[in-house]
Motif scaffolding. Structure first.
Motif, mmCIF file in Angstrom:
data_model
loop_
_atom_site.group_PDB
_atom_site.id
_atom_site.type_symbol
_atom_site.label_atom_id
_atom_site.label_comp_id
_atom_site.label_asym_id
_atom_site.label_seq_id
_atom_site.Cartn_x
_atom_site.Cartn_y
_atom_site.Cartn_z
ATOM 1 N N ILE A 37 45.417 54.722 40.354
ATOM 2 C CA ILE A 37 45.972 53.420 39.963
ATOM 3 C C ILE A 37 45.143 52.316 40.597
ATOM 4 O O ILE A 37 45.004 52.248 41.821
ATOM 5 N N GLU A 38 44.602 51.459 39.748
ATOM 6 C CA GLU A 38 43.754 50.374 40.233
ATOM 7 C C GLU A 38 44.302 48.992 39.881
ATOM 8 O O GLU A 38 43.960 48.017 40.548
ATOM 9 N N ARG A 39 45.125 48.907 38.834
ATOM 10 C CA ARG A 39 45.640 47.611 38.402
ATOM 11 C C ARG A 39 47.144 47.731 38.189
ATOM 12 O O ARG A 39 47.613 48.568 37.409
ATOM 13 N N VAL A 40 47.897 46.870 38.877
ATOM 14 C CA VAL A 40 49.360 46.977 38.886
ATOM 15 C C VAL A 40 49.982 45.642 38.475
ATOM 16 O O VAL A 40 49.573 44.575 38.959
ATOM 17 N N PHE A 41 50.978 45.722 37.612
ATOM 18 C CA PHE A 41 51.746 44.551 37.214
ATOM 19 C C PHE A 41 53.058 44.531 37.984
ATOM 20 O O PHE A 41 53.883 45.443 37.853
ATOM 21 N N VAL A 106 49.998 50.551 35.630
ATOM 22 C CA VAL A 106 51.412 50.812 35.851
ATOM 23 C C VAL A 106 52.101 49.482 36.158
ATOM 24 O O VAL A 106 51.444 48.509 36.567
ATOM 25 N N ALA A 107 53.405 49.443 35.960
ATOM 26 C CA ALA A 107 54.209 48.282 36.332
ATOM 27 C C ALA A 107 55.195 48.681 37.414
ATOM 28 O O ALA A 107 55.720 49.804 37.417
ATOM 29 N N LEU A 108 55.428 47.779 38.356
ATOM 30 C CA LEU A 108 56.483 47.965 39.345
ATOM 31 C C LEU A 108 57.640 47.045 38.977
ATOM 32 O O LEU A 108 57.431 45.861 38.703
ATOM 33 N N ALA A 109 58.851 47.588 38.970
ATOM 34 C CA ALA A 109 60.042 46.818 38.612
ATOM 35 C C ALA A 109 61.061 46.881 39.742
ATOM 36 O O ALA A 109 61.042 47.784 40.573
#
Length: 338
Positions: A37-41, A106-109
Motif C-alpha cells: 500500500i503506497e497511496r491511502v485515502f 485503499v481507503a481508511l474509514a
C-alpha cells in the motif's frame, strides 16, 4: 457512471488483482487489500490525522484546505496535497472521480456507533475501492488504532513508539486526576460557536479531553447525536457558574469580556477563558484525534498547575516533532495560543 470513472475503476481493479492479502479491520470485517500500500485515502478528518502521524507519505489528499496561518504546522508535502473531501465529518464531501484520479490503493474509514457503516461501505463499493475501518473515537482507542495502522502500512516500529507515548501520557494524567475527588475538580464550560452558546454533554466524545484532564464539564447529559454543539442560553451558563471556560472561537474569546451578557459569568470575571490551539489539528475536538494527547496535558496543567507541571514550549515542540514531523520555533508555538 461516466466513461472516465469506468476507466479509472478498471485500472484500479487490475492493479488490485496483482498481489493481494486479506486482513480483519477494526470493525471485524474481512477485507482484501493490496499487498503493498503506497497511496491511502483518509475518508474523514480523524483518519487524515492518523495518517499524518503514522505514514504521511501515503496521504493522497486532505478533507479540507490548509489556510495560510496553518501552513507552518504541516510538513511541506502535506501543504500541497489536493482537497479530496471525505464521507463523514468536517470538510467537503467526497467526489468519487476526484478520489480515483489520485490512484488510491485503499481507503481508511471511521468506525463509530454514530456512523452508518453500511452507507460508507456502499459508497466505496460503487467505486471499487477497498475500505478499512479504524476505531478511534476516544483517546484510549488511539494506541490500538496506531498499532493497527502501523501493521497495515508497514510502519510497525514508528506506530508502536507513538502508541506507547499515548499510553504513558494517559497513565500520567490519570494518576493526577484520580487523586482529586469530583467535588474538588474545576467546573468547566466548553464554549463553541461564535457566540459561545453551543456546547457538548459531559458524556460526548467531543468533550472527552476535559474529563480526562480532570475538569468537571458543567453540561451534564447524554449526547443526542454525533455532531453535538447543543444550544444553551446565557442564563444556563450563569447558573453553571464555571470556574474555567474552554473556547474554540478566537473572536469569542477576544470579545467575551466586553459583552454585558457574559460579564456575570464566574470564569469571565476571573479572566479564565482559554482558547484551544487548532493547528495543524485541533488539540481537543473537531476532529477528535491524537492531538488530544497534547491537549489533555495542557488542560491538566491549567486545572492543576502544581500537581501536573507542564513545560509548554518544550512539550509542544517534542510532540509536533514526534507525531507530526514538523519543527516549531518559539514564535510558532506561542502563536497557537493567540
Amino acid at each position: 457512471m461516466n466513461r472516465l470513472l469506468v476507466t479509472l475503476l478498471a485500472a484500479l481493479t487490475l492493479s488490485l488483482g496483482a498481489q493481494a492479502r486479506e486482513i480483519t479491520d477494526m470493525a471485524g470485517r474481512h477485507v482484501v487489500i493490496p499487498d503493498r500500500i503506497e497511496r491511502v485515502f483518509g475518508a474523514a478528518p480523524p483518519l487524515n490525522v492518523l495518517l499524518h502521524a503514522v505514514a504521511p507519505e501515503t496521504m493522497l489528499g486532505l478533507s479540507f484546505p490548509v489556510p495560510p496561518e496553518a501552513r507552518p504546522y504541516f510538513p511541506e508535502r502535506l501543504r500541497g496535497l489536493p482537497v479530496v473531501g471525505g464521507v463523514f465529518g468536517m470538510g467537503q464531501q467526497m467526489n468519487p472521480e476526484s478520489v480515483l484520479m489520485q490512484k488510491p490503493d485503499v481507503a481508511l474509514a471511521w468506525k463509530s456507533p454514530f456512523i452508518d457503516q453500511a452507507r460508507i461501505e456502499s459508497a466505496f463499493a460503487r467505486i471499487g475501492l477497498p475500505v478499512v475501518f479504524v476505531q478511534l473515537d476516544t483517546t484510549a482507542e488511539w494506541p490500538a488504532a496506531l498499532r493497527f495502522t502501523g501493521r497495515l502500512l508497514g510502519h510497525e516500529a514508528k506506530a508502536e513508539e507513538e502508541a506507547r507515548a499515548v499510553e504513558q501520557v494517559l497513565a500520567r494524567v490519570g494518576k493526577v486526576v484520580n487523586a482529586v475527588p469530583e467535588a474538588q475538580r474545576p467546573r468547566v464550560y466548553y464554549a463553541e460557536g461564535p457566540d459561545g452558546l453551543a456546547t457538548d454533554c459531559h458524556r460526548s466524545f467531543h468533550t472527552e479531553a476535559i474529563e480526562l484532564a480532570g475538569g468537571y464539564n458543567v453540561f451534564r447529559c447524554e449526547p443526542k447525536d454525533h455532531m453535538g454543539m447543543e444550544r444553551v442560553s446565557i442564563e444556563q451558563v450563569l447558573a453553571f457558574a464555571p470556574d474555567i471556560i474552554i473556547a474554540q472561537d478566537r473572536n469569542f474569546v477576544a470579545s467575551v469580556g466586553k459583552d454585558a451578557r457574559w460579564r456575570g459569568v464566574k470564569a469571565v470575571q476571573a479572566g479564565r477563558v482559554l482558547v484551544v490551539p487548532r493547528w495543524p489539528h485541533n488539540w481537543i475536538d473537531r476532529p477528535p484525534s491524537i492531538m488530544r494527547v497534547l491537549g489533555i496535558q495542557w488542560l491538566a496543567n491549567q486545572f492543576y498547575p502544581q500537581a501536573y507541571p507542564f513545560e509548554l514550549r518544550r512539550e509542544t515542540r517534542e510532540f509536533y516533532q514526534r507525531f507530526l514531523g514538523v519543527s516549531l520555533s518559539d514564535a510558532e508555538i506561542d502563536a497557537l495560543f493567540r
